[in-house]
Design an enzyme around this catalytic site. Structure first.
Site, PDB file in Angstrom:
ATOM      1  N   CYS A   1      -4.736  -2.652   4.018  1.00 11.20           N
ATOM      2  CA  CYS A   1      -4.378  -2.332   5.396  1.00 11.20           C
ATOM      3  C   CYS A   1      -5.460  -2.683   6.410  1.00 11.20           C
ATOM      4  CB  CYS A   1      -4.005  -0.843   5.482  1.00 11.20           C
ATOM      5  SG  CYS A   1      -3.224  -0.375   7.047  1.00 11.20           S
ATOM      6  N   LYS A  17     -10.360   1.393  -1.612  1.00 15.81           N
ATOM      7  CA  LYS A  17     -10.556   0.906  -0.246  1.00 15.81           C
ATOM      8  C   LYS A  17     -11.953   1.241   0.274  1.00 15.81           C
ATOM      9  CE  LYS A  17      -8.197   1.047   4.269  1.00 15.81           C
ATOM     10  NZ  LYS A  17      -7.072   1.670   5.014  1.00 15.81           N
ATOM     11  N   GLU A  42       0.854  -1.195   0.000  1.00 14.75           N
ATOM     12  CA  GLU A  42       0.000   0.000   0.000  1.00 14.75           C
ATOM     13  C   GLU A  42       0.890   1.245   0.000  1.00 14.75           C
ATOM     14  OE1 GLU A  42      -3.174   2.220   3.029  1.00 14.75           O
ATOM     15  OE2 GLU A  42      -1.724   0.771   3.788  1.00 14.75           O
TER      16      GLU A  42
END
Length: 487
Positions: free
Chosen positions: A370, A324, A264
């Site tokens: 994440c 995300k 990321e």
């Protein structure tokens, strides 16, 4: 003594969390709180005991956030002083106690004056009221599943085999039953010790009997690249400095693999219209493999920013972008703006817009980013959409202590076992590694090093019971929590 037991219990439970002390503590660490809560003399005492337990639990679990908020982030983005970070940590822990108050609310139903209390009802109430708190931790803009009881057992591979049927909540319920027996049966506590012994025997036996995962003809060979770029370099104004840190590997990576996975936020700005991106596209062509690389993207028309994973095909073309969905509160978006507006200084670069599509890439795999590994629903939805193995890319360079890295990586272990999918996590500083479909950690790279590795990743297509019926399980547990509070 009334209020010491909940604090002691919370600290002991926190010490059982991944990377802290001993996971074995989890089998009796909650018992002092359950016992103390059952002996409370009124509403306020019950409320205060829940608060003291939850606060001490989350504080002990997340102690590693103190240097992150007081030193690491302020030094890089220079937007607030260290003491503000410490005060914010204390407030964050306060917010994280909120789901646990369901135990208090249900306790007001259970400990009513007309109640006739017996051992069976007390064990069932204690188990399912606490389980309902862990369920509620998954929902809302402030959701966070760290500190769940099941987290302590991420290395207990035999016990993880309950996850394809119940998810991690089944493991937490098992832990709560043992703790309840210890809390409420003084004369029979020796039986609890026997039960724990049997559980460990079962864990060992199942772990030893689990089959070796074979790579079939359809397995993908992937390369993972742990970039180890310092946050000071990454968050500088000079995007080229980030590229220089990884350029040698990108030029030399000629392994015969199908897919290269980078972490990321390799860059912290949208580079699609830059010379750097054109150089990367040429590197993709030379490598003759598909790439996944993380950096923010911007929709200029809508003026929206996204935290994205970009999938480049072998021709260097952007084939798909995953945006995300589960964003980090305060760092990536501002929850409940009217209440928390004063905390906008925690914004790292931009506030992002939430993605809305659980994208499957190449009809084989999906990428989560994440914080998303903390939420079972993300992996479940990817698998429902056809993902045959799962990938997470993350930027864990903020964390000074290995405990933080272990706690984050443990969530990938649970997501692998729940869905019976191989899980690949790629971090800029670690932990980068592969977990098989049974939740066994196959391999990890040394943390805080510039490293790479190749892996054969088997493909799976079957859905687990938990994957199909997780929402039914959630509703059932909440229903039982209410029922066992009333009857």
């Amino acid at each position: 003594m009334n209020y010491i037991l909940p604090i002691f219990s919370g600290i002991l439970t926190g010490l059982a969390m991944p990377g802290n002390l001993f996971s074995f503590l989890i089998w009796f660490s909650v018992a002092p709180f359950l016992y103390s809560f059952s002996k409370s003399k009124g509403t306020f005492e019950r409320l205060l005991k829940v608060f003291l337990y939850a606060y001490s639990l989350m504080f002990t679990t997340l102690w590693w956030e103190i240097p992150v908020l007081s030193k690491n982030i302020p030094e890089v983005i220079n937007s607030f002083p260290g003491y503000i970070g410490i005060l914010s940590f204390l407030l964050m822990i306060l917010i994280l106690t909120i789901p646990y108050y369901i135990i208090w609310l249900l306790g007001e139903l259970y400990f009513r004056k007309s109640r006739v209390i017996n051992l069976k009802s007390l064990v069932l109430f204690s188990t399912f009221s606490y389980a309902s708190a862990e369920i509620l931790k998954q929902f809302g803009d402030l959701a966070f599943t760290g500190g769940n009881l099941s987290d302590a057992l991420y290395l207990h591979t035999g016990l993880l085999q309950i996850l394809p049927f119940t998810g991690t909540i089944g493991l937490s319920i098992l832990i709560l039953i043992v703790n309840s027996i210890l809390a409420f049966t003084r004369e029979k506590r020796k039986y609890a010790i026997v039960i724990i012994g049997i559980i460990y025997l079962i864990n060992f036996t199942i772990a030893e009997k689990l089959p070796f995962v074979k790579t079939n003809d359809n397995a993908m060979k992937v390369s993972v690249f742990q970039t180890n770029v310092p946050q000071e370099v990454k968050y500088s104004d000079n995007t080229w400095s980030s590229y220089v840190e990884i350029s040698n590997y990108l030029q030399e990576n000629n392994d015969n693999t199908d897919l290269l996975i980078l972490p990321e936020a390799v860059f912290i700005r949208d580079i699609r219209d830059t010379e750097i991106f054109r150089i990367i596209q040429e590197a993709v062509k030379l490598s003759e493999k598909n790439w996944i690389i993380g950096f923010p993207t911007v929709d200029l028309e809508k003026k929206e920013y996204y935290n994205s994973a970009i999938y480049l095909n072998k021709n260097g073309e952007i084939e798909k972008i995953y945006n995300k969905i589960k964003l980090m509160p305060f760092a990536e978006f501002l929850p409940y703006e009217n209440i928390f507006k004063i905390f906008s200084f925690f914004k790292l670069v931009n506030y992002y817009t939430q993605g809305n599509e659980y994208t499957v890439l190449d009809n084989k795999f999906s990428v989560q980013i994440c914080f998303e590994t903390y939420f079972p629903e993300v992996s479940r939805n990817f698998v429902k959409n056809g993902a045959q193995f799962l990938i997470a890319i993350t930027n864990d360079g903020w964390f000074s202590h290995k405990t933080a890295l272990i706690q984050h990586f443990s969530k990938s272990v649970f997501r692998a076992a729940e869905n019976r999918r191989t899980f690949v996590q790629v971090s800029n500083t670690g932990i980068t590694g592969v977990i098989d479909k049974y939740g066994r950690i196959v391999d990890t790279l040394p943390i805080k090093t510039y490293a790479s590795q190749n892996y054969y990743i088997p493909l799976e297509t079957k859905q687990t019971i938990y994957n199909k019926y997780a929402n039914v399980i959630i509703v059932l547990i909440l229903f039982l929590a209410i029922i066992f509070s009333l009857i």
